[in-house]
Scaffold this motif. Structure first.
Motif, PDB file in Angstrom:
ATOM      1  N   ASP A 187      38.602  62.001  55.813  1.00 50.83           N
ATOM      2  CA  ASP A 187      39.895  61.975  55.122  1.00 50.83           C
ATOM      3  C   ASP A 187      40.884  61.126  55.926  1.00 50.83           C
ATOM      4  OD1 ASP A 187      42.064  62.425  53.527  1.00 50.83           O
ATOM      5  OD2 ASP A 187      42.373  64.512  54.141  1.00 50.83           O
ATOM      6  N   TRP A 188      41.391  60.054  55.308  1.00 42.93           N
ATOM      7  CA  TRP A 188      42.341  59.166  55.956  1.00 42.93           C
ATOM      8  C   TRP A 188      43.780  59.450  55.532  1.00 42.93           C
ATOM      9  CZ3 TRP A 188      40.166  56.455  59.719  1.00 42.93           C
ATOM     10  CH2 TRP A 188      38.830  56.055  59.603  1.00 42.93           C
ATOM     11  N   SER A 189      44.007  60.505  54.781  1.00 40.84           N
ATOM     12  CA  SER A 189      45.310  60.716  54.149  1.00 40.84           C
ATOM     13  C   SER A 189      46.399  61.172  55.125  1.00 40.84           C
ATOM     14  CB  SER A 189      45.184  61.746  53.019  1.00 40.84           C
ATOM     15  OG  SER A 189      44.737  62.994  53.516  1.00 40.84           O
ATOM     16  N   ASP A 190      46.043  61.712  56.284  1.00 41.27           N
ATOM     17  CA  ASP A 190      47.050  62.238  57.209  1.00 41.27           C
ATOM     18  C   ASP A 190      46.824  61.670  58.608  1.00 41.27           C
ATOM     19  OD1 ASP A 190      49.169  63.684  58.169  1.00 41.27           O
ATOM     20  OD2 ASP A 190      48.011  65.525  58.485  1.00 41.27           O
ATOM     21  N   PRO A 191      47.058  60.371  58.802  1.00 40.16           N
ATOM     22  CA  PRO A 191      46.818  59.770  60.120  1.00 40.16           C
ATOM     23  C   PRO A 191      47.930  60.137  61.095  1.00 40.16           C
ATOM     24  CG  PRO A 191      47.735  58.135  58.645  1.00 40.16           C
ATOM     25  CD  PRO A 191      47.527  59.386  57.820  1.00 40.16           C
ATOM     26  N   PRO A 192      47.646  60.124  62.385  1.00 31.98           N
ATOM     27  CA  PRO A 192      48.716  60.371  63.378  1.00 31.98           C
ATOM     28  C   PRO A 192      49.738  59.241  63.349  1.00 31.98           C
ATOM     29  CG  PRO A 192      46.674  59.691  64.456  1.00 31.98           C
ATOM     30  CD  PRO A 192      46.334  59.923  63.023  1.00 31.98           C
ATOM     31  N   LEU A 193      51.017  59.599  63.509  1.00 29.98           N
ATOM     32  CA  LEU A 193      52.095  58.612  63.474  1.00 29.98           C
ATOM     33  C   LEU A 193      52.427  58.070  64.856  1.00 29.98           C
ATOM     34  CD1 LEU A 193      54.472  60.388  60.920  1.00 29.98           C
ATOM     35  CD2 LEU A 193      52.771  58.602  60.481  1.00 29.98           C
ATOM     36  N   GLU A 194      51.839  58.649  65.878  1.00 30.60           N
ATOM     37  CA  GLU A 194      52.100  58.216  67.249  1.00 30.60           C
ATOM     38  C   GLU A 194      50.786  58.089  67.988  1.00 30.60           C
ATOM     39  OE1 GLU A 194      54.281  59.852  71.345  1.00 30.60           O
ATOM     40  OE2 GLU A 194      54.319  61.027  69.484  1.00 30.60           O
ATOM     41  N   HIS A 224      45.335  53.689  64.130  1.00 31.36           N
ATOM     42  CA  HIS A 224      45.433  52.292  63.733  1.00 31.36           C
ATOM     43  C   HIS A 224      45.050  52.076  62.271  1.00 31.36           C
ATOM     44  CE1 HIS A 224      45.600  51.562  68.137  1.00 31.36           C
ATOM     45  NE2 HIS A 224      46.342  50.537  67.755  1.00 31.36           N
ATOM     46  N   VAL A 225      44.159  52.891  61.734  1.00 32.78           N
ATOM     47  CA  VAL A 225      43.882  52.794  60.299  1.00 32.78           C
ATOM     48  C   VAL A 225      45.121  53.191  59.502  1.00 32.78           C
ATOM     49  CG1 VAL A 225      42.546  53.790  58.396  1.00 32.78           C
ATOM     50  CG2 VAL A 225      41.387  53.075  60.493  1.00 32.78           C
ATOM     51  N   GLY A 226      45.826  54.248  59.962  1.00 31.75           N
ATOM     52  CA  GLY A 226      47.067  54.640  59.298  1.00 31.75           C
ATOM     53  C   GLY A 226      48.131  53.553  59.391  1.00 31.75           C
ATOM     54  N   ALA A 227      48.252  52.917  60.574  1.00 31.37           N
ATOM     55  CA  ALA A 227      49.208  51.821  60.726  1.00 31.37           C
ATOM     56  C   ALA A 227      48.828  50.638  59.844  1.00 31.37           C
ATOM     57  CB  ALA A 227      49.254  51.394  62.193  1.00 31.37           C
ATOM     58  N   TRP A 228      47.536  50.399  59.705  1.00 33.63           N
ATOM     59  CA  TRP A 228      47.060  49.320  58.839  1.00 33.63           C
ATOM     60  C   TRP A 228      47.432  49.602  57.382  1.00 33.63           C
ATOM     61  CZ3 TRP A 228      41.451  47.045  59.595  1.00 33.63           C
ATOM     62  CH2 TRP A 228      41.342  45.844  58.896  1.00 33.63           C
ATOM     63  N   GLN A 229      47.261  50.857  56.956  1.00 36.15           N
ATOM     64  CA  GLN A 229      47.615  51.228  55.584  1.00 36.15           C
ATOM     65  C   GLN A 229      49.110  51.034  55.325  1.00 36.15           C
ATOM     66  OE1 GLN A 229      46.050  55.226  55.741  1.00 36.15           O
ATOM     67  NE2 GLN A 229      44.257  54.691  54.519  1.00 36.15           N
ATOM     68  N   ARG A 230      49.924  51.424  56.293  1.00 32.33           N
ATOM     69  CA  ARG A 230      51.377  51.273  56.119  1.00 32.33           C
ATOM     70  C   ARG A 230      51.784  49.797  56.077  1.00 32.33           C
ATOM     71  NH1 ARG A 230      51.093  55.667  59.726  1.00 32.33           N
ATOM     72  NH2 ARG A 230      51.450  54.305  61.536  1.00 32.33           N
ATOM     73  N   LYS A 231      51.154  48.969  56.889  1.00 30.70           N
ATOM     74  CA  LYS A 231      51.460  47.545  56.864  1.00 30.70           C
ATOM     75  C   LYS A 231      50.997  46.901  55.553  1.00 30.70           C
ATOM     76  CE  LYS A 231      53.824  45.915  60.213  1.00 30.70           C
ATOM     77  NZ  LYS A 231      55.057  45.115  59.933  1.00 30.70           N
ATOM     78  N   ALA A 232      49.875  47.373  55.036  1.00 30.44           N
ATOM     79  CA  ALA A 232      49.404  46.848  53.752  1.00 30.44           C
ATOM     80  C   ALA A 232      50.383  47.200  52.640  1.00 30.44           C
ATOM     81  CB  ALA A 232      48.011  47.396  53.445  1.00 30.44           C
ATOM     82  N   ASP A 233      50.938  48.425  52.682  1.00 34.91           N
ATOM     83  CA  ASP A 233      51.931  48.821  51.676  1.00 34.91           C
ATOM     84  C   ASP A 233      53.202  47.974  51.791  1.00 34.91           C
ATOM     85  OD1 ASP A 233      50.160  50.744  50.814  1.00 34.91           O
ATOM     86  OD2 ASP A 233      51.052  52.354  52.011  1.00 34.91           O
ATOM     87  N   ALA A 234      53.511  47.510  53.013  1.00 40.38           N
ATOM     88  CA  ALA A 234      54.698  46.670  53.233  1.00 40.38           C
ATOM     89  C   ALA A 234      54.377  45.184  53.106  1.00 40.38           C
ATOM     90  CB  ALA A 234      55.285  46.949  54.608  1.00 40.38           C
ATOM     91  N   ALA A 294      46.320  45.793  66.400  1.00 39.54           N
ATOM     92  CA  ALA A 294      47.184  46.329  67.454  1.00 39.54           C
ATOM     93  C   ALA A 294      47.972  45.221  68.128  1.00 39.54           C
ATOM     94  CB  ALA A 294      46.331  47.086  68.472  1.00 39.54           C
ATOM     95  N   GLN A 295      47.344  44.070  68.324  1.00 38.10           N
ATOM     96  CA  GLN A 295      48.055  42.964  68.955  1.00 38.10           C
ATOM     97  C   GLN A 295      49.176  42.453  68.056  1.00 38.10           C
ATOM     98  OE1 GLN A 295      45.754  39.868  71.020  1.00 38.10           O
ATOM     99  NE2 GLN A 295      46.973  38.330  69.940  1.00 38.10           N
ATOM    100  N   CYS A 296      48.950  42.469  66.734  1.00 35.99           N
ATOM    101  CA  CYS A 296      50.013  42.057  65.815  1.00 35.99           C
ATOM    102  C   CYS A 296      51.153  43.075  65.797  1.00 35.99           C
ATOM    103  CB  CYS A 296      49.448  41.875  64.407  1.00 35.99           C
ATOM    104  SG  CYS A 296      48.284  40.508  64.245  1.00 35.99           S
ATOM    105  N   LEU A 297      50.811  44.355  65.943  1.00 38.43           N
ATOM    106  CA  LEU A 297      51.836  45.396  65.934  1.00 38.43           C
ATOM    107  C   LEU A 297      52.626  45.423  67.238  1.00 38.43           C
ATOM    108  CD1 LEU A 297      49.796  48.322  64.313  1.00 38.43           C
ATOM    109  CD2 LEU A 297      51.636  47.029  63.242  1.00 38.43           C
ATOM    110  N   ARG A 298      51.915  45.295  68.372  1.00 42.03           N
ATOM    111  CA  ARG A 298      52.562  45.390  69.680  1.00 42.03           C
ATOM    112  C   ARG A 298      52.016  44.299  70.606  1.00 42.03           C
ATOM    113  NH1 ARG A 298      51.644  50.796  72.372  1.00 42.03           N
ATOM    114  NH2 ARG A 298      49.485  50.338  71.778  1.00 42.03           N
ATOM    115  N   PRO A 299      52.435  43.068  70.427  1.00 45.08           N
ATOM    116  CA  PRO A 299      51.929  41.999  71.303  1.00 45.08           C
ATOM    117  C   PRO A 299      52.422  42.185  72.738  1.00 45.08           C
ATOM    118  CG  PRO A 299      53.716  41.194  69.907  1.00 45.08           C
ATOM    119  CD  PRO A 299      53.389  42.574  69.428  1.00 45.08           C
TER     120      PRO A 299
END
Length: 320
Positions: free
Chosen positions: A121-128, A149-159, A305-310
């Motif tokens: 289940d990928w629906s509740d990824p950690p935010l930190e 990072h999968v959760g961060a990827w999903q959020r970036k895809a939505d944006a 991760a490098q794109c999120l936090r270079p």
């Protein structure tokens, strides 16, 4: 009896005996649905040898697996070739006899999908992203790293990947779904770490007698240890070290990746001489296509991760 049918009397007698036993059995009076034999049930047992006799804790018979490269028979359940060897496959834990809360266990049917695979289940990824020191076990840390990072990827895809370089958007945009499917394999194996290491434990033996021609067993580091190192370096913004760890994980320590053969004329009219160097043993990446999938997906998480936090130190960033 019609002799033109070619039916011998002993064979006909066997079928008559079988029909008589079936008629006298309790199932003969049951409904047609109940009388259907269970899958795998035989009408007549062999009198020559016992069938499905499993030894040394195996769940398959010796000869159920054939390795075309090694030209040897083995056991399908654990993939070992030694006939008298004990089974090395992971055994499912037995449930506690007094346990009544079976629905909340990891093996509960509501957590299993088609084929008995665990549903991820990928629906509740950690935010930190927590530091590595927060986890005692490497398996828990790697799973946390992947889920974050999968959760961060999903959020970036939505944006719509706002703020990402064009090349990163082109690379990452079509790979979210395939990467999730590949990383599901990794998480399932993290829940059973013995499934991670699938390297070849032997090398191919040729017909040559010279030891210099044979392949060598190159000792590889634990797959889990390498996954831990890659994810830890990535969390510390050392993406170059994470990429180097990925290269070591996939290429391994092999000196010879393929068998090399050269034929040289021995002497006039006396044939040729063969020089051979057999390949070294394959590592997990070489042996298992599913491992290849999740390792490729893990590299994409490093790129994300490098794109999120270079890293401000450009020497620790990578060009993907």
């Amino acid at each position: 009896e019609n002799d033109n049918l070619g039916t011998s009397k002993p064979l006909a007698g066997i079928f008559e005996m079988a029909e008589a036993e079936a008629a006298a059995s309790p199932e003969a009076t049951a409904s047609p649905t109940e009388a259907t034999p269970a899958p795998g049930k035989r009408l007549l047992e062999s009198t020559l040898y016992k069938e499905d006799v499993w030894t040394n804790d195996h769940t398959s018979v010796w000869g159920s697996l054939y390795d075309r490269e090694l030209k040897r028979w083995g056991y399908k359940c654990c993939k070992i070739m030694e006939k008298k060897g004990a089974c090395t496959a992971e055994k499912a834990p037995e449930p506690e006899p007094n346990s009544s809360d079976l629905d909340n266990s990891p093996d509960s049917e509501d957590l299993l999908g088609p084929g008995g695979l665990e549903i991820i289940d990928w629906s509740d990824p950690p935010l930190e992203l927590k530091p590595r020191d927060s986890f005692k076990e490497a398996t828990a840390w790697v799973e946390h790293f992947v889920r974050y990072h999968v959760g961060a990827w999903q959020r970036k895809a939505d944006a719509n990947y706002a703020g990402f370089p064009d090349l990163a958007v082109t690379t990452l945009k079509p790979l979210l779904k395939p990467s999730q499917e590949a990383l599901e394999i990794l998480i399932r194996r993290l829940h059973n770490p013995r499934e991670l290491d699938r390297s070849e434990k032997t090398v191919r033996k040729g017909r040559e007698t010279r030891a210099g021609m044979e392949g060598r067993v190159q000792e590889e580091r634990s797959v889990l240890e390498q996954l831990d190192e890659i994810s830890t370096n990535c969390s510390k913004l050392d993406y170059l070290a994470a990429r180097a760890g990925y290269m070591k994980l996939t290429l391994g320590n092999k000196t010879w990746n393929n068998t090399f053969v050269a034929h040289v004329a021995a002497c006039t009219m006396k044939g040729a001489r063969e020089y051979r160097r057999n390949r070294d043993n394959f590592n997990t990446y070489d042996m298992d296509p599913d491992s290849q999938k999740y390792m490729h997906a893990l590299l994409k998480l490093v790129q994300l991760a490098q794109c999120l936090r270079p890293n401000e130190d450009q020497s620790k960033n990578c060009v993907f």
